[in-house]
Design an enzyme around this catalytic site. Structure first.
Site, PDB file in Angstrom:
ATOM      1  N   THR A   1       0.824  -1.209   0.000  1.00  0.00           N
ATOM      2  CA  THR A   1       0.000   0.000   0.000  1.00  0.00           C
ATOM      3  C   THR A   1       0.858   1.259   0.000  1.00  0.00           C
ATOM      4  O   THR A   1       0.465   2.282  -0.564  1.00  0.00           O
ATOM      5  CB  THR A   1      -0.951   0.003   1.199  1.00  0.00           C
ATOM      6  OG1 THR A   1      -0.209  -0.184   2.407  1.00  0.00           O
ATOM      7  CG2 THR A   1      -1.985  -1.091   1.082  1.00  0.00           C
TER       8      THR A   1
ATOM      9  N   GLU B   1       1.932  11.967   1.556  1.00  0.00           N
ATOM     10  CA  GLU B   1       2.073  13.184   0.762  1.00  0.00           C
ATOM     11  C   GLU B   1       3.448  13.318   0.113  1.00  0.00           C
ATOM     12  O   GLU B   1       3.661  14.206  -0.711  1.00  0.00           O
ATOM     13  CB  GLU B   1       1.784  14.396   1.651  1.00  0.00           C
ATOM     14  CG  GLU B   1       0.361  14.351   2.184  1.00  0.00           C
ATOM     15  CD  GLU B   1       0.010  15.512   3.092  1.00  0.00           C
ATOM     16  OE1 GLU B   1      -0.500  16.518   2.587  1.00  0.00           O
ATOM     17  OE2 GLU B   1       0.237  15.396   4.297  1.00  0.00           O
TER      18      GLU B   1
END
Length: 758
Positions: A656, A725
């Protein structure tokens, strides 16, 4: 409570690739999103938004709208003025994504502001009614962007009391003395969120109690904000946010459409659902505002930075003291003895901007990393070598050490995998037929943030566990990480763990953002599991217990047993029986180092609380590489390859995590070449996916994300930094630098268009 050293040193499942536990439900369509919740008697709402940028509402023509079959009610400021109280912006100590109250009066503050709500038996009828609402306006002059008459420029330090412009030494004098200087103005455009799941809310009353089904990155703020707006006790409001179909800064806290929908539902005596149109989503939610940056960089002839000046301006609204700030990163990324920064907000008549993935770093590091590339060209130095010469183990502004500093390790690993050595140092000399080839790079960096959280964990006979917290699943895989963590620390199978998220009935957690979700929740989970382990161990090693005489600190849970250091094993059910129960439960609160003393109280009351660590400076790092092709005759730009090398502490699920990083890199391509909202006299003209262009994986045939080891025991006990991010940061600069290398043209304004290269 201490986390057992054995759990840190010998991970059983964390750190190994694992498919999402919620994956089958997502791909089969059985996951239920907020607007999928079936409620009896559900009515549907549609919005009417203003067509002028500023002024007043002079009147309405509602007869045609009321005549639409199925319309149940039309609500304007006439019905709601005084019924909805204003609340402050979340980042100004309040709860909302905007302090402006759209149905609070006849005032129009920006184009696209909500001016009416139409409710009908069906969504189609509501939309038809909204299209027939007539609104008469009395326009007034407006300012919509930089340099517009009436725009107000203010220092961020005056707008935001806690803001400080980073400064060190006398940068202006150092620039005068610098042997080599570069300077430039860099611009980034307006960019809008376009989540697949549209902005939506469903409100249902049961007597005095209100239930809201709404995708939100901070349901605690929705609950407490609605209570403040409607004069309710927060205990009488339940907010449920199921899986969120896209957010990354969108769906921030309390939206200004929720209270009107809730009031309409109460007046009509039935639940009401709003699914806003994509066009409405451009003005009822937040966005990344345009920015401009003036950077002046000085260096010695051997490539040591001597001065940095970064002056930045960003757009802000008239009514919220919110503007994204980013020079804290650009001022501290490289060693430099003299730094001056100056950040300003330009207040205009538009809706309030807000976070979008890596909110400050995407525009601010585009400017800095482009300027660094310009300096490398001026010095005839390899861009990576220039960065190496200015690497630093300490923050040049605060003087505090970095807890780890693997930036150059990222550049080394990335350069080797990318084939950087093939790069011709002279721009414009690499070609493949009519295509000019360019290779560019840029740094990625982001300070580590962590939020307080609370979590309830229960372990039951038969090896079943539940993990519950009010935090949100935004598609980043936190459900899977919580299942894996509980499985590892409780010694059971991941399939035996049930994870419940996104409900204010569960223990409070903070907002989803700042790459703080994993760092916050996994630490809370580890502490909760340690509490359960220690209870079981204490009971089992006591006299007469199955592990009598063993050291409870060295007992661990594994495969449904409590295992002593000497190898003795006690079945979990027997350990629970020693406690006189078939289930043991704990609710654990976690407060990170560096948090405010009342941080837990803040999140429990729906307010923001993030901490950035203790004595050292903790950042995640990366190095972005781009290969571009620019057609010599048409100026067409292609990006056949992106590669990023990232160091973000301990990686809990490489599967992931890599997905998060490559997804961010694709978004970075969009930031460089595609994404731009067109502003025309206060209106967003391309507010749809036909003309607002977003990148897809097909736009980058070859994309790769590498993990660089970053063992950092100082950042936090588990060595976590967060990476959601990191993947987008620096991609726009790497592509712009590659375009320069291909063509010799320096593009300082995004997005880069064909016409820029003709």
């Amino acid at each position: 409570m201490a986390i057992p050293a054995d759990a840190l040193a010998h991970p059983i499942r964390l750190g190994q690739p694992h498919p999402r536990v919620e994956g089958p439900a997502k791909v089969t369509g059985t996951i239920r999103y907020a607007s999928d919740v079936p409620l009896p008697g559900l009515a549907h709402a549609a919005l009417v938004t203003s067509t002028i940028p500023r002024g007043r509402i002079a009147g309405f023509s509602l007869e045609a709208a009321r005549a639409v079959p199925g319309v149940l009610g039309i609500f304007t400021h006439r019905e709601f003025a005084g019924a909805i109280r204003p609340v402050k912006h979340l980042m100004a100590g309040g709860y909302a994504n905007s302090g402006h109250l759209p149905l609070g009066s006849d005032a129009v503050a920006y184009a696209g502001q909500i001016v009416a709500l139409v409710v009908a038996e069906s969504r189609e009828a509501a939309q038809a009614g909204a299209a027939r609402v007539g609104v008469r306006y009395a326009p007034t002059p407006f300012a919509d962007g930089f340099d517009a008459p009436g725009a107000e420029t203010v220092r961020l330090a005056d707008l935001k009391p806690k803001h400080h412009d980073p400064v060190r030494g006398d940068a202006d004098a150092a620039l005068v003395r610098a042997e080599v200087t570069v300077s430039g103005r860099y611009r980034t455009p307006i960019q809008h969120h376009n989540p697949i799941e549209l902005y939506t809310t469903t409100c249902a009353w049961e007597g005095p109690r209100l239930t809201v089904h709404e995708p939100s990155r901070y349901i605690g703020a929705v609950r407490h904000g609605l209570a403040a707006q409607l004069g309710l006790d927060p205990a009488d409001i339940r907010v449920v946010s199921g899986p969120i179909g896209g957010h990354f800064g969108a769906k921030l806290a309390l939206a200004q459409y929720t209270a009107p929908v809730a009031l309409a539902a109460r007046i009509l005596g039935r639940p009401v659902s709003l699914v806003a149109s994509r066009r409405d989503g451009f003005t009822i939610a937040n966005y990344r505002p345009e920015s401009r940056h003036d950077i002046r960089l000085g260096a010695t002839r051997d490539g040591r930075f001597t001065a940095l000046v970064h002056e930045a301006e960003v757009i802000a609204s008239r009514f919220d003291p919110f503007a994204m700030e980013g020079t804290d990163v650009t001022a501290s990324l490289y060693a430099c003895p003299a730094v001056r920064t100056d950040e300003r907000a330009v207040r205009v008549d538009r809706n309030t901007p807000g976070p979008m993935r890596a909110p400050p770093e995407v525009p601010y590091l585009f400017a800095l990393e482009s300027a660094v590339d310009e300096m490398a060209h001026a010095l005839r130095l390899d861009p990576i070598e220039l960065r190496r010469r200015n690497d630093t183990a300490t923050d040049p502004i605060s003087g505090r050490p970095f807890s780890s500093r693997p930036l150059m390790a990222c550049f080394k690993a990335g350069a080797e995998a990318f084939g950087w050595a093939e790069r011709d140092p002279v721009p414009g000399r690499m070609q493949d037929g009519p295509w000019r080839i360019g290779l560019g790079c840029a740094a990625s960096a982001r300070p580590v943030k962590i939020s307080p959280a609370t979590m309830r964990v229960a372990l039951a006979a038969g090896g079943r566990a539940t993990v519950e917290t009010a935090h949100h699943e935004i598609g980043n895989g936190i459900t899977t990480l919580l299942a894996l963590g509980a499985a590892e620390w409780l010694g059971i199978a991941p399939e035996s763990v049930t994870v419940r998220l996104g409900d204010t009935n569960l223990p409070a957690a903070g907002l989803s953002g700042g790459s703080a979700t994993t760092t916050s929740l996994i630490h809370t989970l580890a502490q909760a599991c340690e509490t359960l382990r220690s209870r079981l161990a204490a009971a089992s090693v006591a006299e007469g217990g199955p592990l009598s005489g063993a050291d409870p600190a060295t007992c661990r849970l594994a495969d449904g047993f409590l295992v002593a250091a000497d190898g003795r094993r006690a079945p979990l059910d027997r350990c629970l029986a020693r406690l006189g129960t078939r289930e043991v439960e704990t609710t654990t609160a976690f407060t990170p180092v560096g948090a405010e003393p009342d941080a837990l109280a803040a999140i429990e009351s729906g307010r923001m609380a993030l901490a950035t660590g203790g004595e050292s400076v903790s950042w995640a790092f990366g190095a972005q590489f781009a290969r571009v092709m620019v057609h010599a005759e048409t100026g067409e730009i292609r990006v056949p390859r992106l590669l990023g090398a990232f160091a973000a502490g301990r990686v809990l699920n490489p599967l992931t995590a890599r997905s998060q990083l490559t997804g961010g890199m694709v978004w970075g391509l969009g930031s460089a070449l595609l994404e731009e909202t067109i502003l025309d006299r206060g209106h967003y003209r391309n507010a749809d996916l036909a003309e607002y262009l977003v990148a897809t994986a097909a736009d980058v045939p070859d994309i790769e994300a590498l993990f660089v080891p970053d063992p950092d025991a100082a950042v936090n006990p588990l060595g976590l930094k967060g990476l959601g991010e990191l993947g987008i940061i620096g991609v726009n600069a790497a592509i712009a630098n590659a375009v320069f290398h291909a063509t010799g043209r320096r593009i300082r304004a995004l997005p880069i268009r064909v016409e820029d290269l003709l």
